[in-house]
Scaffold this motif. Sequence first.
Motif, PDB file in Angstrom:
ATOM      1  N   GLY A  98       0.823  -1.213   0.000  1.00  0.00           N
ATOM      2  CA  GLY A  98       0.000   0.000   0.000  1.00  0.00           C
ATOM      3  C   GLY A  98       0.852   1.255   0.000  1.00  0.00           C
ATOM      4  N   LYS A  99       1.973   1.216   0.693  1.00  0.00           N
ATOM      5  CA  LYS A  99       2.869   2.375   0.724  1.00  0.00           C
ATOM      6  C   LYS A  99       3.539   2.602  -0.640  1.00  0.00           C
ATOM      7  N   VAL A 100       3.936   1.518  -1.297  1.00  0.00           N
ATOM      8  CA  VAL A 100       4.519   1.630  -2.636  1.00  0.00           C
ATOM      9  C   VAL A 100       3.470   2.152  -3.612  1.00  0.00           C
ATOM     10  N   LYS A 101       2.264   1.610  -3.526  1.00  0.00           N
ATOM     11  CA  LYS A 101       1.165   2.048  -4.384  1.00  0.00           C
ATOM     12  C   LYS A 101       0.894   3.530  -4.201  1.00  0.00           C
ATOM     13  N   THR A 102       0.852   3.969  -2.962  1.00  0.00           N
ATOM     14  CA  THR A 102       0.596   5.383  -2.680  1.00  0.00           C
ATOM     15  C   THR A 102       1.708   6.259  -3.243  1.00  0.00           C
ATOM     16  N   VAL A 133       0.856   1.467 -13.422  1.00  0.00           N
ATOM     17  CA  VAL A 133       1.564   0.612 -12.459  1.00  0.00           C
ATOM     18  C   VAL A 133       0.899   0.739 -11.085  1.00  0.00           C
ATOM     19  N   ALA A 134       0.566   1.965 -10.703  1.00  0.00           N
ATOM     20  CA  ALA A 134      -0.122   2.183  -9.423  1.00  0.00           C
ATOM     21  C   ALA A 134      -1.477   1.487  -9.411  1.00  0.00           C
ATOM     22  N   ALA A 135      -2.208   1.524 -10.529  1.00  0.00           N
ATOM     23  CA  ALA A 135      -3.521   0.867 -10.592  1.00  0.00           C
ATOM     24  C   ALA A 135      -3.381  -0.649 -10.459  1.00  0.00           C
ATOM     25  N   ILE A 136      -2.348  -1.221 -11.078  1.00  0.00           N
ATOM     26  CA  ILE A 136      -2.115  -2.670 -10.940  1.00  0.00           C
ATOM     27  C   ILE A 136      -1.799  -3.012  -9.488  1.00  0.00           C
ATOM     28  N   LEU A 137      -0.930  -2.218  -8.855  1.00  0.00           N
ATOM     29  CA  LEU A 137      -0.630  -2.443  -7.433  1.00  0.00           C
ATOM     30  C   LEU A 137      -1.872  -2.229  -6.580  1.00  0.00           C
ATOM     31  N   THR A 138      -2.719  -1.305  -6.994  1.00  0.00           N
ATOM     32  CA  THR A 138      -3.975  -1.037  -6.293  1.00  0.00           C
ATOM     33  C   THR A 138      -4.849  -2.285  -6.289  1.00  0.00           C
TER      34      THR A 138
END
Length: 182
Positions: free
Chosen positions: A125-129, A158-163
């Motif tokens: 979550g921190k990486v995504k944020t 990339v953020a959406a995939i991690l999301t």
Amino acid sequence: MNIPNILTLARIAFIPLLVVFFYLPFSWSMPVGAGLFALAAVTDWLDGYLARRWDQATPFGAFLDPVADKLMVAVALALLIERFDSMWLTLPALVIIGREIVISALREWMAEMGKRGSVAVSWLGKVKTTLQMVALLLLLAFPPGTQLALLGIATLYVAAILTLWSMVLYLRSAWPHLSRSM
């Protein structure tokens, strides 16, 4: 009221300023709006750091911090959906906003069951944020079609995939508790 909570409230106060600068018809309005967003993103990190360092975590701060984060991200994404007027930006934006709604509801439900720790913020979550903030900063600062705006869209994907990945992990960890309450 302490400094970490004041920083969180300042982050919320930056939101209408971001909107105003977003719509101003001046060449300097995009970089100023992006600068406000960057400052707000820094306060997101700083308020948590100070709350832990100075032992000033409060229930009000624990409630308000994620609300401020979600408001800031959702407003920025909504503005960018309008600016870019493209499915390529709208799709990851809606994934991110939708996930935030699902996880917020999940956290509330788990808190009612006394299991809020099952959906605590993870490293993912921190990486995504972080990736979201970088992407949004690039997209707010640079007009559509520029190389840095395209980099912002790629980073947003990339953020959406991690999301989505983090949502699956949260749902998986909460599933034993959820399935017992059905």
